[in-house]
Each structure stands twice: as C-alpha cells, then as structure tokens.
Write a protein that holds these residues in place. Structure first.
Motif, PDB file in Angstrom:
ATOM      1  N   LYS A  20       0.825  -0.976  -0.154  1.00  0.00           N
ATOM      2  CA  LYS A  20       0.056  -0.014   0.030  1.00  0.00           C
ATOM      3  C   LYS A  20       0.862   1.258   0.021  1.00  0.00           C
ATOM      4  O   LYS A  20       0.604   2.246  -0.887  1.00  0.00           O
ATOM      5  N   ALA A  21       1.979   1.352   0.679  1.00  0.00           N
ATOM      6  CA  ALA A  21       2.868   2.435   0.808  1.00  0.00           C
ATOM      7  C   ALA A  21       3.303   2.910  -0.787  1.00  0.00           C
ATOM      8  O   ALA A  21       3.677   4.077  -0.654  1.00  0.00           O
ATOM      9  N   ARG A  22       3.392   1.869  -1.474  1.00  0.00           N
ATOM     10  CA  ARG A  22       4.054   2.296  -2.783  1.00  0.00           C
ATOM     11  C   ARG A  22       2.986   2.361  -4.045  1.00  0.00           C
ATOM     12  O   ARG A  22       3.176   2.743  -4.852  1.00  0.00           O
ATOM     13  N   ILE A  23       1.525   2.127  -3.540  1.00  0.00           N
ATOM     14  CA  ILE A  23       0.620   2.128  -4.550  1.00  0.00           C
ATOM     15  C   ILE A  23      -0.213   3.324  -4.455  1.00  0.00           C
ATOM     16  O   ILE A  23      -0.607   3.599  -3.416  1.00  0.00           O
ATOM     17  N   THR A  24      -0.443   3.781  -5.637  1.00  0.00           N
ATOM     18  CA  THR A  24      -1.586   5.136  -5.717  1.00  0.00           C
ATOM     19  C   THR A  24      -2.717   4.910  -6.558  1.00  0.00           C
ATOM     20  O   THR A  24      -2.527   4.027  -7.449  1.00  0.00           O
TER      21      THR A  24
END
Length: 148
Positions: A73-77
């Motif tokens: 989640k921290a890398r996905i937008t």
C-alpha cells in the motif's frame, strides 16, 4: 461467466505473460512489481488462474488479492491503478478480439475499483477519514429555514 467462444482458457496465459512483460518494463509500475515478485513464472501461473477464475468461473485461483495488495500500500497510488488499466486495455486490444477485450477490460475496471476501495477507503471511526464522505461528515450541519 463469459461464453467460451469469446475467451478461451488457452488464450489467457499468453495474454497475462505479455501484459506483465509490459508492466515490468513500465517506468512507474515496473519497480513496484519487480520488487514485490520473487518468482515470476509462479506468479504468472497464479495470475493466469485468477483470470481463468474471474472470466471463465474455472475456480482455479485460490489466493487472496486484497491482502496481497495491502502489503504494498505504501507504494501504490490510485494513479498507478489507472496506469495499470491503460496497459491492460492496450494489451487486450492488441491480443484479443474486440468482444473479448471489452469483457476483460470491464472486469479489470471492477477489480481495480474494488481493490482501491479496500486499500484507500476508510469508514469513520476506523482511522483517519478520507474522501468526500469524510469531508461531508466533518462539515458543520446546515439547516435551511422555511420562510412563510
């Protein structure tokens, strides 16, 4: 279930392989996917089983997509979901009949929407509220007075 004459099981593996070759080569998506996947042949088999299950109701896929995506989640937008969908549209248009491509694209849009809701939407009381609903909930109540 999609009519077997529209999408055939044997078409899915080459489609998945080509699509993820494009994803891996993409400047924005590639680093995320390449960091996340250790065994590409195994992962491509799992993804082929996923598409077989969602398009042909084969029941071959046994994974859990939401927890798998939440790990990253921290890398996905949301913008990356749009990029992923654009590559999917391009690949399905290149490799499938127009009817099959349209069915695959519609399913991918629903999957992307569902994953984004799971990853980015939070109900009030379950953490930091985001989105339109949260903004509306935070706004002061407005009352309209009737004039006689």
């Amino acid at each position: 279930m999609v009519d077997a004459s529209i999408i055939r099981e044997e078409e899915l593996a080459p489609l998945v392989e080509e699509f993820y070759a494009r994803v891996r080569a993409d400047a924005e998506l590639g680093p995320i996917f390449n960091d996340a996947i250790d065994d590409w042949p195994e992962h491509l088999g799992k993804l082929t089983a996923f598409w077989s299950s969602v398009m042909l109701t084969s029941g071959r896929y046994k994974g859990q997509p939401v927890p798998a995506h939440l790990k990253h989640k921290a890398r996905i937008t949301p913008a990356l979901f749009e990029r992923w969908l654009a590559l999917w549209v391009q690949t399905t248009n290149d490799m499938m009949t127009s009817e099959a491509a349209a069915a695959l694209q519609a399913k991918a849009r629903r999957i992307a929407e569902s994953l984004q809701l799971a990853m980015f939407f939070q109900l009030e009381g379950r953490g930091a509220a985001t989105g339109t609903r949260a903004k509306q909930a935070d706004a002061p109540e407005r009352r309209v007075q009737a004039h006689d």
